[in-house]
Design a protein around this motif. Sequence first.
Motif, PDB file in Angstrom:
ATOM      1  N   UNK A 166     -35.161  22.885 -38.498  1.00 22.64           N
ATOM      2  CA  UNK A 166     -34.290  22.404 -39.574  1.00 22.64           C
ATOM      3  C   UNK A 166     -34.293  20.879 -39.627  1.00 22.64           C
ATOM      4  N   UNK A 167     -34.232  20.228 -38.480  1.00 19.50           N
ATOM      5  CA  UNK A 167     -34.198  18.765 -38.468  1.00 19.50           C
ATOM      6  C   UNK A 167     -35.499  18.165 -38.977  1.00 19.50           C
ATOM      7  N   UNK A 168     -36.612  18.804 -38.670  1.00 17.24           N
ATOM      8  CA  UNK A 168     -37.904  18.346 -39.191  1.00 17.24           C
ATOM      9  C   UNK A 168     -37.940  18.472 -40.714  1.00 17.24           C
ATOM     10  N   UNK A 169     -37.415  19.582 -41.232  1.00 21.14           N
ATOM     11  CA  UNK A 169     -37.379  19.780 -42.686  1.00 21.14           C
ATOM     12  C   UNK A 169     -36.444  18.781 -43.363  1.00 21.14           C
ATOM     13  N   UNK A 170     -35.325  18.462 -42.696  1.00 21.32           N
ATOM     14  CA  UNK A 170     -34.388  17.477 -43.247  1.00 21.32           C
ATOM     15  C   UNK A 170     -35.055  16.109 -43.344  1.00 21.32           C
ATOM     16  N   UNK A 171     -35.792  15.728 -42.289  1.00 17.41           N
ATOM     17  CA  UNK A 171     -36.524  14.451 -42.307  1.00 17.41           C
ATOM     18  C   UNK A 171     -37.458  14.401 -43.519  1.00 17.41           C
ATOM     19  N   UNK A 172     -38.219  15.481 -43.728  1.00 16.29           N
ATOM     20  CA  UNK A 172     -39.187  15.532 -44.829  1.00 16.29           C
ATOM     21  C   UNK A 172     -38.489  15.507 -46.183  1.00 16.29           C
ATOM     22  N   UNK A 173     -37.370  16.233 -46.305  1.00 16.54           N
ATOM     23  CA  UNK A 173     -36.627  16.259 -47.556  1.00 16.54           C
ATOM     24  C   UNK A 173     -36.097  14.872 -47.898  1.00 16.54           C
ATOM     25  N   UNK A 174     -35.506  14.209 -46.922  1.00 17.06           N
ATOM     26  CA  UNK A 174     -34.962  12.874 -47.152  1.00 17.06           C
ATOM     27  C   UNK A 174     -36.060  11.900 -47.559  1.00 17.06           C
ATOM     28  N   UNK A 175     -37.180  11.949 -46.851  1.00 14.29           N
ATOM     29  CA  UNK A 175     -38.288  11.045 -47.181  1.00 14.29           C
ATOM     30  C   UNK A 175     -38.824  11.307 -48.582  1.00 14.29           C
ATOM     31  N   UNK A 176     -38.883  12.587 -48.956  1.00 16.24           N
ATOM     32  CA  UNK A 176     -39.359  12.936 -50.296  1.00 16.24           C
ATOM     33  C   UNK A 176     -38.439  12.388 -51.382  1.00 16.24           C
ATOM     34  N   UNK A 177     -37.152  12.220 -51.038  1.00 14.87           N
ATOM     35  CA  UNK A 177     -36.178  11.691 -52.001  1.00 14.87           C
ATOM     36  C   UNK A 177     -35.938  10.189 -51.797  1.00 14.87           C
ATOM     37  N   UNK A 178     -36.831   9.542 -51.030  1.00 17.79           N
ATOM     38  CA  UNK A 178     -36.751   8.093 -50.857  1.00 17.79           C
ATOM     39  C   UNK A 178     -35.659   7.634 -49.909  1.00 17.79           C
ATOM     40  N   UNK A 179     -35.326   8.477 -48.923  1.00 18.69           N
ATOM     41  CA  UNK A 179     -34.239   8.163 -47.988  1.00 18.69           C
ATOM     42  C   UNK A 179     -34.762   8.264 -46.551  1.00 18.69           C
ATOM     43  N   UNK A 180     -34.465   7.239 -45.740  1.00 21.67           N
ATOM     44  CA  UNK A 180     -34.766   7.302 -44.307  1.00 21.67           C
ATOM     45  C   UNK A 180     -33.554   7.872 -43.585  1.00 21.67           C
ATOM     46  N   UNK A 181     -33.778   8.751 -42.647  1.00 23.86           N
ATOM     47  CA  UNK A 181     -32.647   9.348 -41.934  1.00 23.86           C
ATOM     48  C   UNK A 181     -31.948   8.283 -41.100  1.00 23.86           C
ATOM     49  N   UNK A 182     -30.637   8.180 -41.268  1.00 21.53           N
ATOM     50  CA  UNK A 182     -29.865   7.152 -40.585  1.00 21.53           C
ATOM     51  C   UNK A 182     -29.750   7.474 -39.098  1.00 21.53           C
ATOM     52  N   UNK A 183     -29.772   6.426 -38.262  1.00 21.69           N
ATOM     53  CA  UNK A 183     -29.656   6.645 -36.821  1.00 21.69           C
ATOM     54  C   UNK A 183     -28.216   6.938 -36.413  1.00 21.69           C
TER      55      UNK A 183
END
Length: 345
Positions: free
Chosen positions: A13-30
């Motif tokens: 799930x976390x890998x998919x979230x990373x990809x989804x965010x990147x696809x929408x122009x968002x870097x996952x916040x630390x």
Amino acid sequence: MSVSKVYKTDKRANSQIEKLLLAEGIRRDKNLDYTCAVYDDDYNVIATGSCFGNTLRCMAVSHEHQGEGLMNEIVSHLVQYQYERKINHLFLYTKCNSAKFFGDLGFYEIVRIENQVVFMENRRTGFSDYLKNLSETKINAPKISALVLNANPFTLGHQYLVEKASSENDYVHIFIVSEEASLVPFEIRKRLVIEGTSHLKNLIYHDTGDYIISSSTFPSYFQKDDSAVIESHAELDLSIFVKIAEVLGINSRYVGEEPKSLVTGIYNRIMSSKLPEHGINCVIVPRKENDGEIISASTVRQAIKNDQLEKLHGLVPESTYKFFTSSEAQPVINRIKGAENVIHY
């Protein structure tokens, strides 16, 4: 479709979230302490959102499922989660073109940096109430200055900066960053600031509350690189400060020069450019030195981490030294020793 919590151990799930965010122009916040997601029938993540403290962050819906009301579901879930943990005053940062959407969900604009970021809250009069409370401390005088201090912890460098502002102005408003994002807890930082400046009689102390946050927790998820993050945080911080200055009649802001700090360097450059546009003088003060080295809170924290409390002489006021050599300081010392990195750039 239901919204589910995503655990840190759920690698898929976390890998998919990373990809989804990147696809929408968002870097996952630390800086995230809770994440949720909506899944399709094949258990693929199609919408996500997160929290950190009292902020909502990293919210996105797959472009293939936009228009299905999934963002409403994500926001409603996050708001309910925050309410359940007794956090009722909520904030979010969003792209300018998304502000109206979140406005329709009950969030109100605090400040906007065009083409970069909008800072919003879920209380219609939250920021105006904050400014109204500040206005009760207004004093009319020709020279009113301000400083914003994190003081993690309070050093002789901070003291020197406050003393200079105090000697050159009728009154000085000191804003102590109250956000709990530092190794030294807020109540102790505040106490050490007050004790270390008690000899000055023209100071007015304030907690920053939720409107002035540290660079360490400013969201980075829709800026292209670290410099852009720092610049947008500085501009947002200054936009809020200008509104505060208008209420309190502040006409100068004092900041310490810090040539080794990327963050402070960018901040000072933007402040010295933007503040005069609003009739506020930006005074950049050369840092106080000890044995040829500038005094910084990072140096103090490193000495504490290394069990070298004797090095604090020449770096901190007597009140700060007394605290760190007392039994009361042991939990803070343990926290500093346990930190992987105590030097902030």
